[in-house]
Design an enzyme around this catalytic site. Structure first.
Site, PDB file in Angstrom:
ATOM      1  N   ASP A 198       0.824  -1.214   0.000  1.00 16.94           N
ATOM      2  CA  ASP A 198       0.000   0.000   0.000  1.00 16.94           C
ATOM      3  C   ASP A 198       0.862   1.270   0.000  1.00 16.94           C
ATOM      4  O   ASP A 198       1.976   1.267   0.526  1.00 16.94           O
ATOM      5  CB  ASP A 198      -0.881  -0.031   1.255  1.00 16.94           C
ATOM      6  N   GLY A 199       0.301   2.326  -0.555  1.00 24.40           N
ATOM      7  CA  GLY A 199       0.951   3.640  -0.473  1.00 24.40           C
ATOM      8  C   GLY A 199       1.641   4.087  -1.747  1.00 24.40           C
ATOM      9  O   GLY A 199       2.299   5.125  -1.761  1.00 24.40           O
ATOM     10  N   LEU A 241      -6.983  -4.773   7.657  1.00 27.30           N
ATOM     11  CA  LEU A 241      -6.566  -5.915   6.832  1.00 27.30           C
ATOM     12  C   LEU A 241      -7.129  -5.859   5.412  1.00 27.30           C
ATOM     13  O   LEU A 241      -6.663  -6.594   4.531  1.00 27.30           O
ATOM     14  CB  LEU A 241      -6.977  -7.233   7.496  1.00 27.30           C
ATOM     15  N   GLU A 294       1.329 -12.357  13.314  1.00 25.97           N
ATOM     16  CA  GLU A 294       1.776 -11.110  13.932  1.00 25.97           C
ATOM     17  C   GLU A 294       1.599 -10.007  12.896  1.00 25.97           C
ATOM     18  O   GLU A 294       1.933 -10.196  11.720  1.00 25.97           O
ATOM     19  CB  GLU A 294       3.250 -11.210  14.349  1.00 25.97           C
ATOM     20  N   ARG A 299       0.101   7.542  -2.862  1.00 25.90           N
ATOM     21  CA  ARG A 299       0.470   8.661  -1.981  1.00 25.90           C
ATOM     22  C   ARG A 299       1.954   8.990  -2.088  1.00 25.90           C
ATOM     23  O   ARG A 299       2.348  10.148  -2.073  1.00 25.90           O
ATOM     24  CB  ARG A 299       0.126   8.316  -0.520  1.00 25.90           C
ATOM     25  N   GLU A 303     -11.842  -5.131  -4.834  1.00 28.68           N
ATOM     26  CA  GLU A 303     -12.405  -3.774  -4.731  1.00 28.68           C
ATOM     27  C   GLU A 303     -11.662  -2.786  -5.646  1.00 28.68           C
ATOM     28  O   GLU A 303     -12.156  -1.698  -5.914  1.00 28.68           O
ATOM     29  CB  GLU A 303     -12.322  -3.268  -3.278  1.00 28.68           C
ATOM     30  N   ASN A 304     -10.470  -3.156  -6.109  1.00 27.54           N
ATOM     31  CA  ASN A 304      -9.680  -2.226  -6.929  1.00 27.54           C
ATOM     32  C   ASN A 304     -10.299  -1.944  -8.300  1.00 27.54           C
ATOM     33  O   ASN A 304      -9.898  -1.002  -8.981  1.00 27.54           O
ATOM     34  CB  ASN A 304      -8.230  -2.715  -7.104  1.00 27.54           C
TER      35      ASN A 304
HETATM   36  C1  FPP Z   1      -2.485  -0.005  -3.154  1.00 28.64           C
HETATM   37  O1  FPP Z   1      -1.859   1.218  -2.916  1.00 28.64           O
HETATM   38  C2  FPP Z   1      -1.761  -0.693  -4.205  1.00 28.64           C
HETATM   39  C3  FPP Z   1      -2.302  -1.256  -5.306  1.00 28.64           C
HETATM   40  C4  FPP Z   1      -3.753  -1.286  -5.552  1.00 28.64           C
HETATM   41  C5  FPP Z   1      -1.458  -1.846  -6.353  1.00 28.64           C
HETATM   42  C6  FPP Z   1      -0.287  -2.634  -5.883  1.00 28.64           C
HETATM   43  C7  FPP Z   1       0.542  -2.927  -7.062  1.00 28.64           C
HETATM   44  C8  FPP Z   1       1.869  -2.865  -7.095  1.00 28.64           C
HETATM   45  C9  FPP Z   1       2.729  -2.655  -5.913  1.00 28.64           C
HETATM   46  C10 FPP Z   1       2.512  -3.044  -8.394  1.00 28.64           C
HETATM   47  C11 FPP Z   1       3.334  -4.270  -8.486  1.00 28.64           C
HETATM   48  C12 FPP Z   1       2.630  -5.479  -8.593  1.00 28.64           C
HETATM   49  C13 FPP Z   1       2.320  -6.128  -9.716  1.00 28.64           C
HETATM   50  C14 FPP Z   1       2.649  -7.535  -9.820  1.00 28.64           C
HETATM   51  C15 FPP Z   1       1.619  -5.503 -10.823  1.00 28.64           C
HETATM   52  P1  FPP Z   1      -2.253   2.532  -3.678  1.00 28.64           P
HETATM   53  O2  FPP Z   1      -1.440   2.679  -4.879  1.00 28.64           O
HETATM   54  O3  FPP Z   1      -3.701   2.562  -3.828  1.00 28.64           O
HETATM   55  O4  FPP Z   1      -1.747   3.636  -2.712  1.00 28.64           O
HETATM   56  P2  FPP Z   1      -2.522   4.865  -2.085  1.00 28.64           P
HETATM   57  O5  FPP Z   1      -3.396   4.262  -1.027  1.00 28.64           O
HETATM   58  O6  FPP Z   1      -1.411   5.675  -1.547  1.00 28.64           O
HETATM   59  O7  FPP Z   1      -3.292   5.555  -3.145  1.00 28.64           O
END
Ligand code: FPP
Length: 248
Positions: A28-29, A203, A215, A32, A75-76
């Site tokens: 995540d992140g 989570l 953990e 941001r 949800e994405n």
């Molecule tokens: C959530 O953080 C992250 C995602 C929905 C995408 C995660 C994907 C990767 C790390 C790319 C690599 C993986 C592959 C295999 C394609 P966010 O980007 O929504 O962050 P935010 O909450 O700061 O907006």
């Protein structure tokens, strides 16, 4: 001569007899982190894919048997189509470009979630990578894509209900072990450590059953910032915890 790595000091602090057998990461992140640098969210996702490579490399190096990462949740799909499109292309690139690393490091690729509705060329790349790495044995990398833990649990319940209805199973025979065997992590070690960067303390429908005794490690660091040192620090923190599993 021993190679000097920027995390050698942390390797010496690791207790190799108490390594987590299964690590989960909510990556995540990205968005941001990119916004804070004045860049597009897609820039953050790209950097997130590089952080994933670092995480897989260090987990492999210290012999963690299973690493599960949350790459795209059920949800994405609510995100803007351009971002979804970018994430799908990134996933395709990942499956193509990382295959040589997976082979070199003897890592088996495994998908969690429902990949059936992903674009056909992504499914094909995934099938090829999964097949090519099927006999690799040093580590399993679970890529959770279009994954949701509640859906996974519902599917498991449906399978057991179907078997019960067909007379293959009695209701009283259903226990935790049988239920876990219906999950997508069946036959993998228990989730020991769940890492969530970016300051969120939830989570988010990731490995809900599996996280029962895991953990939890939360940190304000954004996922693209995660270095091999940060993964090692999370594991060292895990090793300081006294896990009672409900006993005293
Ligand atoms: C959530 O953080 C992250 C995602 C929905 C995408 C995660 C994907 C990767 C790390 C790319 C690599 C993986 C592959 C295999 C394609 P966010 O980007 O929504 O962050 P935010 O909450 O700061 O907006």
């Amino acid at each position: 001569m021993a190679i000097q790595k920027p995390y050698n000091d942390l390797l010496t602090r690791l207790d190799n007899t108490r390594l987590p057998q299964h690590i989960g990461i909510i990556m995540d992140g990205n968005g941001r982190w990119a916004a804070a640098a004045g860049k597009a969210r897609t820039f953050g996702h790209k950097a997130g894919a590089e952080a994933l490579r670092r995480a897989a490399e260090i987990c492999r190096e210290i012999h963690i048997p299973v690493l599960t990462v949350f790459a795209f949740s059920t949800e994405n799909w609510r995100r803007p189509p351009a971002e979804i499109d970018f994430l799908m292309r990134l996933l395709g690139q990942y499956l193509q470009q990382e295959l040589s690393l997976l082979q070199k490091e003897n890592i088996r690729l495994n998908g969690l979630g429902d990949w059936s509705i992903l674009p056909a060329h992504i499914r094909q790349l995934y099938d090829e990578a999964k097949q090519a790495t099927a006999n690799n044995s040093e580590m399993t990398l679970n890529l959770a894509v279009n994954y949701g833990a509640r859906q996974e649990i519902v599917r498991a319940a449906q399978r057991l209900a179907t078997a019960t209805q067909a007379g293959e199973l009695k209701v009283h025979e259903i226990d935790e072990e049988m239920f876990a065997a219906q999950l997508e992590t069946a036959s993998q070690p228990e989730l020991d450590l769940l890492i969530r960067p970016a300051g969120e303390l939830r989570l988010s429908n990731f490995l809900l059953w599996q996280a029962a005794y895991a953990e939890l490690f939360f940190t304000p660091l954004m996922w693209p910032e995660f270095s091999k040192r940060d993964i090692l620090l999370a594991i060292i923190d895990f090793q300081t915890r006294f896990r009672r599993f409900g006993s005293i």
